[in-house]
Design a protein around this motif. Structure first.
Motif, PDB file in Angstrom:
ATOM      1  N   PRO A   1       0.810  -1.231   0.000  1.00 18.09           N
ATOM      2  CA  PRO A   1       0.000   0.000   0.000  1.00 18.09           C
ATOM      3  C   PRO A   1       0.841   1.278   0.000  1.00 18.09           C
ATOM      4  O   PRO A   1       0.350   2.331  -0.398  1.00 18.09           O
ATOM      5  CB  PRO A   1      -0.835  -0.128   1.277  1.00 18.09           C
ATOM      6  CG  PRO A   1      -0.133  -1.144   2.117  1.00 18.09           C
ATOM      7  CD  PRO A   1       0.529  -2.078   1.170  1.00 18.09           C
ATOM      8  N   ARG A   2       2.097   1.183   0.409  1.00 18.13           N
ATOM      9  CA  ARG A   2       2.979   2.357   0.388  1.00 18.13           C
ATOM     10  C   ARG A   2       3.967   2.269  -0.774  1.00 18.13           C
ATOM     11  O   ARG A   2       5.113   2.706  -0.681  1.00 18.13           O
ATOM     12  CB  ARG A   2       3.725   2.473   1.714  1.00 18.13           C
ATOM     13  CG  ARG A   2       2.813   2.667   2.931  1.00 18.13           C
ATOM     14  CD  ARG A   2       3.620   2.990   4.164  1.00 18.13           C
ATOM     15  NE  ARG A   2       4.368   4.231   4.002  1.00 18.13           N
ATOM     16  CZ  ARG A   2       5.387   4.592   4.787  1.00 18.13           C
ATOM     17  NH1 ARG A   2       5.784   3.785   5.764  1.00 18.13           N
ATOM     18  NH2 ARG A   2       6.012   5.734   4.578  1.00 18.13           N
ATOM     19  N   ASN A   3       3.523   1.711  -1.877  1.00 18.51           N
ATOM     20  CA  ASN A   3       4.415   1.506  -3.017  1.00 18.51           C
ATOM     21  C   ASN A   3       4.936   2.811  -3.600  1.00 18.51           C
ATOM     22  O   ASN A   3       5.943   2.813  -4.306  1.00 18.51           O
ATOM     23  CB  ASN A   3       3.730   0.672  -4.100  1.00 18.51           C
ATOM     24  CG  ASN A   3       2.493   1.349  -4.661  1.00 18.51           C
ATOM     25  OD1 ASN A   3       2.571   2.259  -5.476  1.00 18.51           O
ATOM     26  ND2 ASN A   3       1.324   0.882  -4.217  1.00 18.51           N
ATOM     27  N   ASP A   4       4.263   3.933  -3.309  1.00 18.29           N
ATOM     28  CA  ASP A   4       4.735   5.211  -3.838  1.00 18.29           C
ATOM     29  C   ASP A   4       6.046   5.646  -3.196  1.00 18.29           C
ATOM     30  O   ASP A   4       6.692   6.589  -3.663  1.00 18.29           O
ATOM     31  CB  ASP A   4       3.673   6.298  -3.658  1.00 18.29           C
ATOM     32  CG  ASP A   4       3.267   6.497  -2.205  1.00 18.29           C
ATOM     33  OD1 ASP A   4       3.461   5.573  -1.391  1.00 18.29           O
ATOM     34  OD2 ASP A   4       2.746   7.582  -1.888  1.00 18.29           O
ATOM     35  N   THR A   5       6.476   4.959  -2.142  1.00 16.88           N
ATOM     36  CA  THR A   5       7.757   5.266  -1.494  1.00 16.88           C
ATOM     37  C   THR A   5       8.876   4.347  -1.988  1.00 16.88           C
ATOM     38  O   THR A   5      10.022   4.489  -1.555  1.00 16.88           O
ATOM     39  CB  THR A   5       7.647   5.122   0.033  1.00 16.88           C
ATOM     40  OG1 THR A   5       7.396   3.745   0.363  1.00 16.88           O
ATOM     41  CG2 THR A   5       6.516   5.980   0.580  1.00 16.88           C
ATOM     42  N   LEU A   6       8.547   3.411  -2.874  1.00 18.31           N
ATOM     43  CA  LEU A   6       9.525   2.438  -3.364  1.00 18.31           C
ATOM     44  C   LEU A   6       9.778   2.681  -4.852  1.00 18.31           C
ATOM     45  O   LEU A   6       8.918   2.386  -5.688  1.00 18.31           O
ATOM     46  CB  LEU A   6       9.016   1.010  -3.149  1.00 18.31           C
ATOM     47  CG  LEU A   6       8.769   0.600  -1.692  1.00 18.31           C
ATOM     48  CD1 LEU A   6       8.109  -0.768  -1.626  1.00 18.31           C
ATOM     49  CD2 LEU A   6      10.077   0.596  -0.915  1.00 18.31           C
ATOM     50  N   PRO A   7      10.938   3.223  -5.220  1.00 16.98           N
ATOM     51  CA  PRO A   7      11.208   3.530  -6.629  1.00 16.98           C
ATOM     52  C   PRO A   7      11.018   2.339  -7.564  1.00 16.98           C
ATOM     53  O   PRO A   7      10.514   2.494  -8.677  1.00 16.98           O
ATOM     54  CB  PRO A   7      12.665   4.001  -6.609  1.00 16.98           C
ATOM     55  CG  PRO A   7      12.857   4.568  -5.243  1.00 16.98           C
ATOM     56  CD  PRO A   7      12.041   3.683  -4.344  1.00 16.98           C
ATOM     57  N   LEU A   8      11.397   1.147  -7.127  1.00 19.17           N
ATOM     58  CA  LEU A   8      11.276  -0.012  -8.006  1.00 19.17           C
ATOM     59  C   LEU A   8       9.820  -0.289  -8.361  1.00 19.17           C
ATOM     60  O   LEU A   8       9.488  -0.567  -9.524  1.00 19.17           O
ATOM     61  CB  LEU A   8      11.915  -1.238  -7.352  1.00 19.17           C
ATOM     62  CG  LEU A   8      11.947  -2.502  -8.225  1.00 19.17           C
ATOM     63  CD1 LEU A   8      13.253  -3.250  -8.036  1.00 19.17           C
ATOM     64  CD2 LEU A   8      10.777  -3.430  -7.903  1.00 19.17           C
ATOM     65  N   LEU A   9       8.929  -0.214  -7.383  1.00 17.72           N
ATOM     66  CA  LEU A   9       7.520  -0.478  -7.664  1.00 17.72           C
ATOM     67  C   LEU A   9       6.889   0.660  -8.457  1.00 17.72           C
ATOM     68  O   LEU A   9       5.960   0.434  -9.242  1.00 17.72           O
ATOM     69  CB  LEU A   9       6.758  -0.721  -6.362  1.00 17.72           C
ATOM     70  CG  LEU A   9       7.130  -2.011  -5.624  1.00 17.72           C
ATOM     71  CD1 LEU A   9       6.264  -2.194  -4.383  1.00 17.72           C
ATOM     72  CD2 LEU A   9       7.008  -3.233  -6.541  1.00 17.72           C
ATOM     73  N   GLN A  10       7.388   1.871  -8.283  1.00 15.61           N
ATOM     74  CA  GLN A  10       6.914   2.972  -9.120  1.00 15.61           C
ATOM     75  C   GLN A  10       7.288   2.743 -10.580  1.00 15.61           C
ATOM     76  O   GLN A  10       6.493   3.000 -11.490  1.00 15.61           O
ATOM     77  CB  GLN A  10       7.504   4.296  -8.627  1.00 15.61           C
ATOM     78  CG  GLN A  10       6.897   4.795  -7.324  1.00 15.61           C
ATOM     79  CD  GLN A  10       5.414   5.089  -7.470  1.00 15.61           C
ATOM     80  OE1 GLN A  10       5.010   6.002  -8.178  1.00 15.61           O
ATOM     81  NE2 GLN A  10       4.590   4.288  -6.814  1.00 15.61           N
ATOM     82  N   GLU A  11       8.494   2.238 -10.817  1.00 14.60           N
ATOM     83  CA  GLU A  11       8.908   1.931 -12.190  1.00 14.60           C
ATOM     84  C   GLU A  11       8.119   0.753 -12.749  1.00 14.60           C
ATOM     85  O   GLU A  11       7.787   0.729 -13.937  1.00 14.60           O
ATOM     86  CB  GLU A  11      10.410   1.646 -12.242  1.00 14.60           C
ATOM     87  CG  GLU A  11      11.282   2.856 -11.963  1.00 14.60           C
ATOM     88  CD  GLU A  11      10.914   4.049 -12.825  1.00 14.60           C
ATOM     89  OE1 GLU A  11      11.059   3.965 -14.063  1.00 14.60           O
ATOM     90  OE2 GLU A  11      10.464   5.072 -12.267  1.00 14.60           O
ATOM     91  N   LEU A  12       7.811  -0.219 -11.905  1.00 15.93           N
ATOM     92  CA  LEU A  12       6.987  -1.341 -12.351  1.00 15.93           C
ATOM     93  C   LEU A  12       5.621  -0.844 -12.818  1.00 15.93           C
ATOM     94  O   LEU A  12       5.127  -1.253 -13.880  1.00 15.93           O
ATOM     95  CB  LEU A  12       6.819  -2.361 -11.222  1.00 15.93           C
ATOM     96  CG  LEU A  12       5.835  -3.511 -11.500  1.00 15.93           C
ATOM     97  CD1 LEU A  12       6.312  -4.371 -12.668  1.00 15.93           C
ATOM     98  CD2 LEU A  12       5.636  -4.370 -10.244  1.00 15.93           C
ATOM     99  N   LYS A  13       5.014   0.045 -12.055  1.00 18.81           N
ATOM    100  CA  LYS A  13       3.704   0.582 -12.428  1.00 18.81           C
ATOM    101  C   LYS A  13       3.782   1.325 -13.763  1.00 18.81           C
ATOM    102  O   LYS A  13       2.913   1.163 -14.628  1.00 18.81           O
ATOM    103  CB  LYS A  13       3.186   1.503 -11.320  1.00 18.81           C
ATOM    104  CG  LYS A  13       2.757   0.767 -10.060  1.00 18.81           C
ATOM    105  CD  LYS A  13       2.566   1.696  -8.878  1.00 18.81           C
ATOM    106  CE  LYS A  13       1.403   2.628  -9.053  1.00 18.81           C
ATOM    107  NZ  LYS A  13       1.175   3.433  -7.814  1.00 18.81           N
ATOM    108  N   LYS A  14       4.827   2.131 -13.945  1.00 16.49           N
ATOM    109  CA  LYS A  14       4.992   2.852 -15.210  1.00 16.49           C
ATOM    110  C   LYS A  14       5.181   1.874 -16.368  1.00 16.49           C
ATOM    111  O   LYS A  14       4.619   2.059 -17.455  1.00 16.49           O
ATOM    112  CB  LYS A  14       6.194   3.805 -15.130  1.00 16.49           C
ATOM    113  CG  LYS A  14       5.940   5.053 -14.310  1.00 16.49           C
ATOM    114  CD  LYS A  14       6.999   6.118 -14.541  1.00 16.49           C
ATOM    115  CE  LYS A  14       8.334   5.748 -14.012  1.00 16.49           C
ATOM    116  NZ  LYS A  14       9.325   6.850 -14.068  1.00 16.49           N
TER     117      LYS A  14
END
Length: 422
Positions: A161-174
Motif C-alpha cells: 500500500p505504500r508503493n509510492d515510497t519504493l522507486p522499483l515499484l513505481q517503475e513497475l507501475k509505469k
C-alpha cells in the motif's frame, strides 16, 4: 552465494588509462579453443548438471544459485535445467532471497512462457518488492491484456500500500501501463539531440537501439566541436552494440536490459574480468548512482532538483519524453556498474539468436568482438574502435545516450542513422 566464476560477471576492477590503445597489446588466453572447450564442459557438467542432480538443501543451495546465474548468462536450456527448476519451485518458500532472485531471473531468461501457472502461484504469496516485480513481469510478458494489467495493479496495491515510497515499484507501475504504448510511438526528432550537443559542449556517444533488445544497435560519436567521427573517406563511423541483458528483464530490474537515457562517461579502463576481457572499456555512471559532482560535466543548478538538471541535458523537444529518464530512475532503484565494454564469451552459446555473434551481459552495453581462438588476439573489435575513436580528440569524458529509435524487428543499420542527419 554466487560462485567466484559468475560473481566476476558483476564487477569490474579497472585501471584508468588516458592514451590511445594499441591493438597488439590486447590479448587473452580465455578465448583459446582449448580453454573455451574446457570451460564449456565445466559449465554444463559441474556448474549446472551436477548441481541440479544433487538434493536441494541448505548444504547445496549455493550450488543451485550458481547454476541459475550460469543459465542466465549463457542461456542454457535442457531437460536437466527443467528438472532443477522443478526442485526450486517446490522449495521456493524455504530458499534464501539471493537464490530466489537468481532462480526467477533464470526462469525469465530461458523459459519465458513455460511456467505461468507456477509463477502466478508465487505471486499471490510474494512479500518482497523486487521478487514480486519479477513475477509480475513474467506474467505480463505472457498476457498484456487489460484484465491482466488491472489484476497486477490491484495486487500490487494490496500487497504494498505504500508503493509510492519504493522507486522499483513505481517503475513497475509505469512499465506495466506505458511500455507497450511507447514502443509503438515515434521518438521526438533525433536531430534535435545532435543540435543540442553544442549547448553542452561535450563529447557524446549515441547508442541507437530497438525496443526489442534481441536486435543489435549502433553507436556513433559526436565530438565536442559538433562534428561526427568519420573514416578517412568521410564515411560515418558506426559501432555495433548490444543493449540486451541475458535475462532480457526491463531496465529497472538488477541485471536487466540497459536503461535508456544519459550516462556520464568518466574515462576509460581495463577490466580484470575474464568475461569482459582486456579490451579497454568506457566507465559510466548514472545520475542517481553516484554523487552529483561525479556525474555532471556541465554546470549544476543547485536551486533545481536532480531530475530538472538531468532534463536540461536534453533539448526542449525531448524533456517530456519519459523513456529517456530510465537511466535516472534505474539509479534510484539501485542499479549500478553499467559500462560499455567488450566480451570474450564464446558467441556459439547464442547461435540462432537475432543478436548473434554479439553476446548479452548483465545489463551493460556490449560491443561486437570476434577473437582468434588460436593466438588470443582479436580479429574484429568494435569496442576497441569505439574507445579509440572516442579518445581521438582531447579528453576521455563526456556523455553517452541510449535511445530506442523504434520497434522494428531488425538490427539498427547505418541507413537508420543517416535519416536523422538529413
Amino acid at each position: 552465494m554466487k560462485s567466484l566464476l559468475f560473481a566476476a560477471l558483476c564487477c569490474c576492477c579497472a585501471v584508468s588509462s588516458f592514451a590511445q590503445f594499441a591493438r597488439e597489446s590486447i590479448h587473452t588466453d580465455v578465448v583459446l579453443y582449448n580453454k573455451r572447450q574446457s570451460f564449456d564442459k565445466y559449465l554444463r557438467d559441474k556448474t549446472i548438471r551436477d548441481a541440479f542432480a544433487s538434493p536441494l538443501d541448505s548444504n547445496t543451495e549455493d550450488k543451485y544459485e550458481s547454476a541459475c546465474w550460469a543459465i542466465c548468462q549463457f542461456m542454457i536450456r535442457n531437460d536437466e535445467v527443467k528438472q532443477g527448476f522443478d526442485k526450486l519451485f517446490a522449495a521456493y518458500p524455504t530458499l534464501a532471497y539471493s537464490t530466489r532472485r537468481a532462480f526467477l531471473e533464470a526462469v525469465y531468461t530461458v523459459y519465458p512462457d513455460s511456467y505461468t501457472t507456477a509463477v502466478e502461484q508465487l505471486l499471490q504469496k510474494e512479500t518482497i518488492p523486487k521478487l514480486f516485480a519479477m513475477q509480475a513481469l513474467y506474467l505480463f510478458r505472457n498476457d498484456a491484456s487489460m484484465d491482466k494489467l488491472i489484476q497486477l495493479q490491484t495486487l500490487l496495491q494490496q500487497k504494498f500500500p505504500r508503493n509510492d515510497t519504493l522507486p522499483l515499484l513505481q517503475e513497475l507501475k509505469k512499465y506495466l501501463t506505458l511500455h507497450n504504448t511507447y514502443a509503438e510511438q515515434p521518438t521526438p526528432p533525433v536531430g534535435d539531440l545532435f543540435a543540442h550537443q553544442q549547448v553542452l559542449g561535450q563529447k557524446i556517444i549515441y547508442s541507437f537501439q530497438r525496443w526489442n533488445r534481441d536486435y543489435p544497435g549502433l553507436a556513433i560519436v559526436q565530438y565536442a566541436d559538433g562534428s561526427f567521427a568519420k573514416d578517412s573517406t568521410g564515411k560515418l563511423l558506426v559501432f555495433q552494440q548490444l543493449a540486451r541483458a541475458g535475462s532480457n528483464l526491463p531496465y529497472f530490474i538488477t541485471n536487466g536490459n540497459t536503461p535508456q537515457g544519459i550516462y556520464s562517461v568518466q574515462g576509460t579502463a581495463i577490466a580484470h574480468n575474464n568475461f569482459i576481457g582486456p579490451t579497454p572499456n568506457l566507465q559510466m555512471i548514472m545520475p542517481c548512482e553516484s554523487t552529483d559532482s561525479a556525474y555532471w560535466h556541465t554546470p549544476y543548478d543547485s536551486t533545481q532538483t536532480p531530475l530538472s538538471n538531468y532534463l536540461q541535458l536534453l533539448p526542449a523537444s525531448w524533456q517530456q519524453y519519459q523513456p529517456l529518464t530510465e537511466a535516472f530512475y534505474a539509479g534510484k532503484t539501485g542499479r549500478s556498474e553499467i559500462i560499455a565494454h567488450g566480451t570474450t564469451i564464446d558467441p556459439a552459446y547464442f547461435k540462432g539468436m537475432p543478436f548473434y555473434p554479439l553476446t548479452p551481459t548483465l545489463g551493460c552495453l556490449c560491443a561486437k568482438e570476434i577473437w582468434n581462438e588460436f593466438n588470443g588476439g582479436f580479429q574484429e573489435s568494435d569496442q576497441f574502435s569505439l574507445v579509440n575513436t572516442f579518445i581521438a580528440t582531447p579528453g576521455d569524458t563526456g556523455y553517452l545516450m541510449v535511445i530506442n529509435i523504434d520497434n522494428q524487428q531488425a538490427p539498427v543499420t547505418l541507413a537508420d542513422i543517416r535519416q536523422f542527419m538529413k
